[in-house]
Design a protein around this motif. Structure first.
Motif, short mmCIF file in Angstrom:
data_model
loop_
_atom_site.label_atom_id
_atom_site.label_comp_id
_atom_site.label_asym_id
_atom_site.label_seq_id
_atom_site.Cartn_x
_atom_site.Cartn_y
_atom_site.Cartn_z
N ASN A 155 22.66 84.01 -1.65
CA ASN A 155 23.85 84.80 -1.29
C ASN A 155 24.51 84.37 0.02
OD1 ASN A 155 22.17 86.19 0.77
ND2 ASN A 155 21.26 87.22 -1.02
N HIS A 156 23.76 83.59 0.87
CA HIS A 156 24.35 83.21 2.15
C HIS A 156 23.71 81.92 2.66
CE1 HIS A 156 26.48 83.83 5.93
NE2 HIS A 156 25.36 83.66 6.59
N ARG A 158 23.78 79.25 6.19
CA ARG A 158 24.25 78.98 7.55
C ARG A 158 23.89 77.55 7.92
NH1 ARG A 158 21.84 84.25 10.66
NH2 ARG A 158 22.87 85.84 9.38
N ASP A 239 33.21 79.81 1.58
CA ASP A 239 32.61 80.30 0.35
C ASP A 239 32.24 79.12 -0.52
OD1 ASP A 239 33.02 82.98 1.03
OD2 ASP A 239 34.98 83.06 0.05
N ILE A 244 28.40 83.23 -2.87
CA ILE A 244 27.71 82.62 -1.74
C ILE A 244 28.69 82.49 -0.57
CG2 ILE A 244 26.41 80.65 -0.88
CD1 ILE A 244 25.62 79.97 -3.70
N SER A 245 28.40 83.21 0.50
CA SER A 245 29.21 83.08 1.72
C SER A 245 28.49 82.13 2.66
CB SER A 245 29.40 84.44 2.39
OG SER A 245 28.16 84.94 2.87
N GLY A 246 29.23 81.59 3.63
CA GLY A 246 28.60 80.64 4.54
C GLY A 246 29.26 80.61 5.90
#
Length: 371
Positions: A155-156, A158, A239, A244-246
């Motif tokens: 989901n994420h 970094r 995204d 999925i965010s980033g």
């Protein structure tokens, strides 16, 4: 498959030497494929080219890169020059029927990158970019963990990439601070985290960027000061796919950071943590079992993580940056032979370039930009 393949190398700086080491070592390490024949080396003048050719093991030397490309005994050309020269050299090599191994970033302008991709399509030759961090055996292991669903639905993500080679405000002005080199941290090395994202998840779909300059000017060799034209710091929201965010943070002026690419992947059942400064280990957290004994566990690179075993028979001894370049060289030779290969070719690389330019556009417009 031919017994040998003729190699030409344009540029002999840091990355040029990495390419030379890879061409010299790939047959000894992997044992398969053609034996590279180091045919021709080009530098800025003939005398310097001869010195470097003798050091690197090349038969011929020239101060004219066009003469190298025209050499009928050269089958594949390594382009390791500063960014502004990539497009002209790579396109010329492809038009001459050569395969191309070009260092990143692809080009300074999106128009040049598109022309490079078109030249590769028209030539029918193999053309790849120097994204060697994707070759790390542990990066392949991360991909296998994700494919197996071990950490659930991601989901994420970094990403941070930090180095301190431009951290000193009194360091002399040089070409990486010129607008002709590109945007700065964004395309100078931000493309490396983008290559990891592409390999593990696919291309980014939406971006929002903020670029900044920690120092307005730098001293010159002539004793003056010159305005810095590029951005040494970049912060990006992005995204990938659906859900999925980033976040990506880049800094070329981060004191104490030498070669950091920190990757954190968060899923519904666990997390993965990796740092390029500790490139032979990764951290895995799985949210199962007894909560009292849960925690990240360290996975050390070893012969079970191919192709680590081609270099070292024992775990925990560790590979290095140049070893990743050698693996990349082997993947290039597989691609030339028509075999499945783990490479970022000019077509996929163009997607990375489009992401970079979308980020720059986002900075200019202070808005989300979709790709």
């Amino acid at each position: 498959m031919t017994a040998t393949i003729g190699v030409g190398l344009i540029g002999t700086g840091y990355m040029g030497k990495c390419h030379a080491l890879a061409w010299n070592g790939v047959k000894a390490v992997f044992g398969d494929g053609p034996r590279p024949r180091l045919v021709h080396l080009a530098e800025t003048d003939a005398d310097f080219a001869r010195q470097r050719a003798d050091a690197f093991g090349f038969e011929r030397a020239t101060g004219d890169w066009r003469a190298l490309i025209a050499d009928p005994e050269v089958d594949v050309v390594s382009v390791t020059t500063p960014n502004a020269f990539h497009a002209e050299m790579a396109i010329a090599a492809l038009k001459a029927g050569k395969h191309v191994w070009c260092e990143k970033p692809m080009a300074v302008s999106l128009r040049d990158a598109e022309a490079m991709a078109e030249a590769a399509r028209a030539s029918g030759r193999i053309a790849i970019l120097g994204y060697n961090y994707i070759q790390n055996p542990l990066m392949r292991q991360i991909g296998e963990i994700l494919d197996a669903g071990s950490i659930g639905i991601v989901n994420h993500v970094r990403l941070e990439m930090d180095e301190d080679f431009m951290a000193d405000p009194e360091a002399l002005f040089y070409w990486k601070s010129e607008a002709s080199s590109g945007y700065g941290a964004l395309d100078d090395f931000g493309v490396h985290p983008l290559s990891l994202l592409l390999q593990l998840f696919g291309p980014v779909t939406r971006v929002f960027a903020h670029l900044s300059k920690p120092y307005a000017d730098r001293p010159t060799r002539e004793g003056n000061r010159r305005a810095v034209e590029t951005f040494d710091i970049a912060s990006i929201l992005f995204d990938i796919g659906e859900g999925i965010s980033g976040v990506m943070a880049l800094n070329r002026s981060a004191w104490g950071r030498k070669g950091r690419i920190a990757l954190q992947i968060f899923g519904s059942k666990g997390s993965i943590v990796y740092d390029q400064e500790r490139m032979n280990e990764l951290q895995l957290f799985l949210a199962d079992g007894d909560a009292a004994t849960q925690g990240f566990r360290t996975i050390l690179a070893g012969p079970q993580h191919a192709p680590y075993d081609r270099f070292i028979p024992a775990p925990g001894h560790g590979l290095g940056f140049n070893d990743l370049k050698l693996i990349e060289c082997h993947e290039l030779l597989r691609a030339i032979a028509g075999e499945p290969a783990r490479v970022i070719d000019f077509e996929a690389g163009l997607g990375i370039e489009r992401a970079v330019h979308a980020m720059a556009r986002s900075q200019a417009e202070q808005a989300w930009v979709s790709l």
